[in-house]
Design a protein around this motif. Structure first.
Motif, PDB file in Angstrom:
ATOM      1  N   THR C   2      19.871  16.701  -2.564  1.00 47.50           N
ATOM      2  CA  THR C   2      20.130  17.343  -1.585  1.00 47.50           C
ATOM      3  C   THR C   2      21.784  18.077  -1.605  1.00 47.50           C
ATOM      4  O   THR C   2      22.664  17.190  -1.368  1.00 47.50           O
ATOM      5  N   LEU C   4      25.025  19.921  -0.329  1.00 48.32           N
ATOM      6  CA  LEU C   4      25.641  20.147   0.934  1.00 48.32           C
ATOM      7  C   LEU C   4      26.567  21.262   0.637  1.00 48.32           C
ATOM      8  O   LEU C   4      27.398  21.480  -0.581  1.00 48.32           O
ATOM      9  N   HIS C  63      24.203  18.855  10.372  1.00 45.86           N
ATOM     10  CA  HIS C  63      24.731  17.503  10.764  1.00 45.86           C
ATOM     11  C   HIS C  63      24.343  17.396  12.172  1.00 45.86           C
ATOM     12  O   HIS C  63      24.519  18.203  13.038  1.00 45.86           O
ATOM     13  N   THR C  88      20.438  15.783   9.101  1.00 40.36           N
ATOM     14  CA  THR C  88      20.701  14.568   8.291  1.00 40.36           C
ATOM     15  C   THR C  88      20.878  13.270   8.591  1.00 40.36           C
ATOM     16  O   THR C  88      20.609  12.283   7.978  1.00 40.36           O
TER      17      THR C  88
ATOM     18  N   HIS E  31      25.038   5.848  -1.024  1.00 35.88           N
ATOM     19  CA  HIS E  31      24.851   7.040  -0.057  1.00 35.88           C
ATOM     20  C   HIS E  31      26.240   7.752  -0.066  1.00 35.88           C
ATOM     21  O   HIS E  31      26.140   9.004  -0.175  1.00 35.88           O
ATOM     22  N   VAL E  37      24.080  11.863   1.549  1.00 36.84           N
ATOM     23  CA  VAL E  37      22.480  12.081   1.721  1.00 36.84           C
ATOM     24  C   VAL E  37      21.604  11.207   0.877  1.00 36.84           C
ATOM     25  O   VAL E  37      22.233  10.217   0.248  1.00 36.84           O
TER      26      VAL E  37
ATOM     27  N   LYS F 139      23.992   5.116   6.618  1.00 34.16           N
ATOM     28  CA  LYS F 139      24.599   6.346   7.071  1.00 34.16           C
ATOM     29  C   LYS F 139      26.173   6.574   7.420  1.00 34.16           C
ATOM     30  O   LYS F 139      26.517   6.176   8.380  1.00 34.16           O
TER      31      LYS F 139
END
Lengths: 227, 227, 227, 227, 227, 227
Positions: C2, C4, C63, C88, E31, E37, F139
């Protein structure tokens, strides 16, 4: 500390001219006007679409499965109020139906906001008594335990003091603390003043990228266009 | 034990004059009349607002993602029945659409109550075939595994025997066991008889506190009023 | 991976005659026609009932709490597109309201599909700009972080490439990859051709058990009827 | 109908030699041995890992936020019992802590299965009193409303009659109705007898595809291998 | 489009020296190294604490309540692989237990990542076969429908291609696409190189405000300190 | 109103002798001692079992996906504090990991309570830095938006003022307002004093029914025993 077993009879309500006017702007604009705070959780949904109200909060704290205090709060309602009901632990039972709605309406309540369930929604809709709730449920409740009336409560994640302004519509519910109601009304009025012009431009095909001058900051942030 | 792979053809349905009359009272009153038991979980929602029905349950137990038994249960439907579909594990797929609804309706079914998903809800709404479900989903199902028809099932947390009465409206779904249908109808009738008078009093401004004589028990429980 | 911070300006859209015709069949039939794949999670619900659309996907990755890229994607919209917005990480804030809808609509967008919240739903309904979303929320967003436009995204559990066809109605949302749009349209057309006849039979009381010749396979699988 | 306000003192428990032996097999094997039915919802989790028990069910029905009946059920416990607590509507309060556990344990209870919350989990773990619950919560409860003891209950989606066998371990909780306990024990014993051999083969690299002779049915179902 | 009924036997795995080394860094660092992502949803939890693995993905798409394809994917496992199992609709049944784990382990699988339930977790823990799953459930499954092996899948909201690298630990699961594995390893290595020094400073009482030079940007953003 | 962009440096902490002693009693006893109020929602779980702490709250309000203010709050920590982090809308991202924990610990923080996610839980466990959170997630977050420090916040449904006492253990998290800390400590001490005697009685087989003299009120409420 959250007091149990008390009813505050004298609360200071936000002045009605402020409380009344905020309805016009809707929950989204009011929430923005306050600096993006004050919203109740989005699981609070209207039982029918289209209602848009504002009013002064009278609060009630309930125990799961027990709606005794709903009768106590009824007496504290004055015309223009919105009842805000919070729970001591999560529960979806039906704390409120057409009889209580008849009572609330006769006292001048404009709406109910409850972090639990309600029932008789078909009749409530016919009565045009709007409710924002977490659930719809036929489940009845008992009358056994004391909660409180007109203490500060946390309802659907938001702190509500008695006398604050509640604004509710199809988008959700926002609480405007009494102390900032005037400033919020001013800010909301100003926000709305700009919206018509913006809408016309956007309808004419002007992009937000240009209208809000976002191209430069986007480029600075590193946005790359690839053909 | 829950039997799999069986269809009970002969079930004892609640007498139709009982099953038919309960619709009038709605799920909330019926649930109260039974002593506040028998409700399905409040996540069971109608696909369109305003339907209010009652009828005798024919039950079906389904596996996740498999609607084979929906065709088997169709044959067991008699006019006045409501199909109650339970699952062996949670699933939101669309087990039911307009073709099955056409079949159910032609057999005389009044509604479907299903602890899973349904689809074609626009057509179902046009057909006025009411459904209470856990979800709406386009997701299709297979036809590969045997469940059962007309065994006792747990649907949305409530035990339903074939032949019991189902009452469903905008407030939710309640199951009235066959053995108590008559008593429940009597109790519901009595409850409703009192409601008109109560409503009139409340509309006139009488408080529930006074009408239900709650002031004394509240004081005894320790409720304090603070000015 | 992915990416960004990128905007793909040139995407290959499914031919419009294919993208346009799929709306007619609705999400359930299209999903079946594809072999029962491609559906977004059933928590994606329309903000008002009755809309049924199809169009070509332009995608945007956002986001949590930040709708900056919604303005960037607006510029990439062409008539006949449906904007598909993924996040996300899970978030229910209101990323989209009446101003953005005005902009999207003026660019020719047919709908928005967003795995987050939207607001101004009363106005959106009046504008007849359909939205399928995870939530409705007054909560405003900031404009601080770069996502991407027209990259492949996972929206509500489904993979969507820019240019794919989106079909959405009251039953949900399905994504038809560009490469199979033609075959899907053919399969959906054929499925529907048979439906009228089936419906007539079922309405006349023919059982699915007989129409689909299920009795033998059910017996083989061991189904027992008990009188 | 679910009766409220009653305590059945004389229940017929499954014979102890059956109830005791089922623990050995664990919930997964027992559930398979019954034909894949009887499981409580997977949100029921043990408060500590490693406990594996079986016993005869004594049941209790509780109201949200009210644990009065937990004291009533204590008196009905006999050595070898497992208390199964159901609720009239969803609630996560802490209905059970170290004092009740001391009482239950002194009466000979082997475990608690409760579709709500418990507290004092550190002490319960030290006492080695296993609990399967929906939640852990410090929230205390009141003692105000009557439920029932030893009536059939729906706990976490499963129907449990007093006297049935409960089998619980790290995988979950299964209810074996009294009438099928003997057959289930036999079936479980047989299932396990085959497992050792299977495990040895699989450990040696034999594929399930071959051991279970799945290649032909997979090919028949249309599985295609692509190089 | 998601193909059903196919098994791709030849997939291109990320080179093992890359796939193996990523475990060391853990899911959070990897990550971040990828630009934040690639994460699976946080509801994916390990069945026991402390495992930290990486490996190459072999993927399998399953239907709710049906684990037939788990036997098909077993044959495609090579030493160093991690099986990634996705579902066509949400389901929490126990698709995997000690027998399949024995088979997977004998084929050289390092772990299972499954967007559904597993069982026999006590035995899996003793075997030290790590699993990240959405649920733990005794619920057994059938073997009736074809899914696919080694097609791209969406697992817990993340897109996984066969041959990608999976990194999993107590913090969660991340998917590193094959094409960026090398760059991600380099970036992760660099990130970690700086961490020791940072940790020492912070342990010595240096504030992140100073170490990361945040005071100025915070002031610029308008942060006010009030004494 | 919730102020954004402010840091209150001077807060009045509950006296340390009170804040320190409350840990001993645990969250359940303290919650009862306060009259059953003050609890955070039970979804707040410890990242490892066994920690039992109390301390004075320093609060921080964060935006979804943005942990900038975590660095700002670090500077306001004094030995004995517990950081309480609330969010403006629901989010499960990992706002906190081992580096911030090192910083917090070096400033004297005893724990973190956060209505969002955290990561590096293996390292946090090794450091014995206890965290109660809504989620665990790899995350990462950005640093772009101002929240506030040491304003009153609603965390997991409970109102927390800076300087209040937080008590947390395996059962959950409770907030003791500064003004009632002394009374709560006294009440908790008294509650505990009685527990040993009660426990001994119950262990000896005395029933709660008799110890608490419940038989009469149960009979009065209508409880019927059936043999």
């Amino acid at each position: 500390m959250t007091e149990l077993g008390v009813v505050y009879r004298n609360i200071t309500r936000t002045e009605s001219h402020l409380a009344d006017q905020l309805a016009h702007f809707g929950s989204a604009t009011v929430h923005e006007a306050m600096g993006r705070v004050g919203l109740l959780a989005p699981y609070m949904r209207p039982i029918y679409a289209g209602a848009q109200v504002s009013g002064t909060a009278v609060t009630v704290l309930l125990h799961p499965g027990d709606n005794w205090m709903m009768h106590v709060v009824a007496e504290q309602i004055r015309p223009g109020d919105i009842v805000v009901a919070a729970l001591t632990s999560p529960n979806t039972d039906g704390f409120f139906g057409d009889l209580l709605a008849t009572s609330f309406q006769s006292r001048g309540a404009r709406a109910l906001v409850i972090d639990a369930g309600v029932r008789d929604v078909k009749t409530l809709t016919e009565m045009r008594f709007p409710v924002w709730s977490k659930a719809i449920s036929s489940k009845g409740t008992i009358k056994a335990t004391l909660g409180s009336v007109n203490i500060p409560v946390v309802c659907a994640g938001a702190l509500v003091h008695p006398g604050d302004v509640i604004v509710a519509d199809d988008d959700g519910v926002v609480c405007v603390p009494r102390g900032v109601a005037e400033a919020t009304l001013a800010a909301a009025t100003q926000r709305e003043a700009n919206e018509g012009e913006k809408r016309a431009k956007l309808a004419a095909g002007v992009l937000g990228l240009d209208m809000y001058k976002m191209r430069e900051p986007l480029a600075k942030a590193g946005l790359r266009y690839i053909d």
